[in-house]
Design an enzyme around this catalytic site. Structure first.
Site, PDB file in Angstrom:
ATOM      1  N   SER A  93       0.865  -1.187   0.000  1.00  0.00           N
ATOM      2  CA  SER A  93       0.000   0.000   0.000  1.00  0.00           C
ATOM      3  C   SER A  93       0.897   1.231   0.000  1.00  0.00           C
ATOM      4  O   SER A  93       1.508   1.556   1.020  1.00  0.00           O
ATOM      5  CB  SER A  93      -0.902   0.005   1.236  1.00  0.00           C
ATOM      6  OG  SER A  93      -1.782  -1.088   1.203  1.00  0.00           O
ATOM      7  N   LYS A 169      -7.190   1.773  -2.550  1.00  0.00           N
ATOM      8  CA  LYS A 169      -6.744   1.371  -1.216  1.00  0.00           C
ATOM      9  C   LYS A 169      -6.710   2.561  -0.264  1.00  0.00           C
ATOM     10  O   LYS A 169      -7.068   2.435   0.915  1.00  0.00           O
ATOM     11  CB  LYS A 169      -5.354   0.724  -1.295  1.00  0.00           C
ATOM     12  CG  LYS A 169      -4.765   0.314   0.069  1.00  0.00           C
ATOM     13  CD  LYS A 169      -5.672  -0.669   0.819  1.00  0.00           C
ATOM     14  CE  LYS A 169      -5.178  -0.947   2.250  1.00  0.00           C
ATOM     15  NZ  LYS A 169      -3.971  -1.747   2.311  1.00  0.00           N
TER      16      LYS A 169
END
Length: 293
Positions: A93, A169
């Site tokens: 991420s 995300k």
């Protein structure tokens, strides 16, 4: 397929083993921290460049944007071992902006690139039920889909431009942080008012307020089980990405900024390594009351 996997921490470790269980050949770079089950399941090579040279697909699962850049483009990095036709999948991420640059540099080597961050935490990684949000070309997504299916359940090609997965995300992390904050506030309020927080949680689970956060993290807050999970310092990193991106876009995220301040309070108190559900400790400090006390 021959799969190189780099980043074998809380999340990457079970994800890699699921790929092995699905019948793929696993290749990993040597590190002193490699656990015995990984050494038994995988072919261990000297460095990321060697892994990239031997693999058809290289998957990254590391903590932050600088880590991805170092693994890809540092000395003995993945880029040194790539040949045209290979596929790089970053499941970390990280910054959507940096992702676009990394993809461009990998594409220049004749290779495909997908950004495919995940949600679901340690539980989802162990149970192979991760949500996987993907950015990149349809053809590369189709090629990677069997790998994603070995690690997750809800798999979505968010957009064919690199960075789309990372943008999704970031949005996910906003929702999760604000929901943790809401659950924490509700349970602190109920407990200080004299109600049994466990009973309050049980009641809320049957109504519109129900959520996975209330189910899993509400229980953590009540039972004081703050072993990660997903560490506060990593969620803090993700909210930094949200706030930086929002500034670039000219978007106000006031509640995201408030949640980040609560995480910062936890870090200042020594809680950086706790599960992100421990955000409730900052709320408890503000209320001079611990849930259940």
């Amino acid at each position: 397929m021959k799969i190189g996997f780099i980043g074998l921490g809380i999340m990457g470790h079970p994800m890699a083993l699921h790929l092995k269980e699905a019948g793929h050949e696993l290749l990993v770079p040597d590190r002193a921290s490699l656990k015995q089950d990984i050494r038994a399941a995988a072919k261990v090579l000297p460095d990321p460049a060697a892994v990239a040279g031997a693999a058809e697909v290289v998957i990254l699962m590391v903590p932050d944007t600088p880590d991805v850049e170092a693994v890809l483009f540092g000395p003995k990095g993945v880029a040194e071992g790539l040949q045209p036709g290979k596929l790089v999948i970053d499941m970390s991420s990280i910054s959507p902006t940096a992702t676009k640059d990394f993809a461009r540099r990998i594409n220049q080597k004749g290779c495909e690139y997908l950004d495919a961050p995940v949600s679901g935490g340690e539980v989802g990684a162990k149970q192979a039920t991760l949500t996987i949000m993907v950015g990149g070309p349809q053809a590369a997504f189709d090629r990677a889909l069997p790998l994603f299916q070995a690690m997750g359940k809800n798999i979505t090609l968010v957009g064919e431009a690199n960075g789309a997965g990372q943008t999704c995300k970031v949005a996910n992390q906003i929702v999760v942080a604000l929901t943790i904050e809401a659950v924490g506030e509700a349970l602190v309020f109920a407990s200080k008012a004299g109600a049994d927080p466990a009973k309050v949680r049980q009641a809320l689970m049957g109504g519109l307020a129900t959520s996975r956060i209330l189910e899993l993290h509400g229980e953590r807050m009540i039972k004081r089980t703050f072993d990660p999970g997903f560490r506060i310092v990593l969620h803090q990193k993700d909210l930094n990405l949200a706030l930086q991106s929002a500034k670039e876009l000219g978007v106000a995220l006031p509640n995201t900024a408030s949640a980040q301040q609560l995480f910062s309070a936890c870090v200042a108190a020594g809680g950086a390594g706790l599960d992100h559900s421990a955000m409730v400790q900052a709320l408890e400090t503000l209320a001079s009351h611990k849930i259940g006390s």
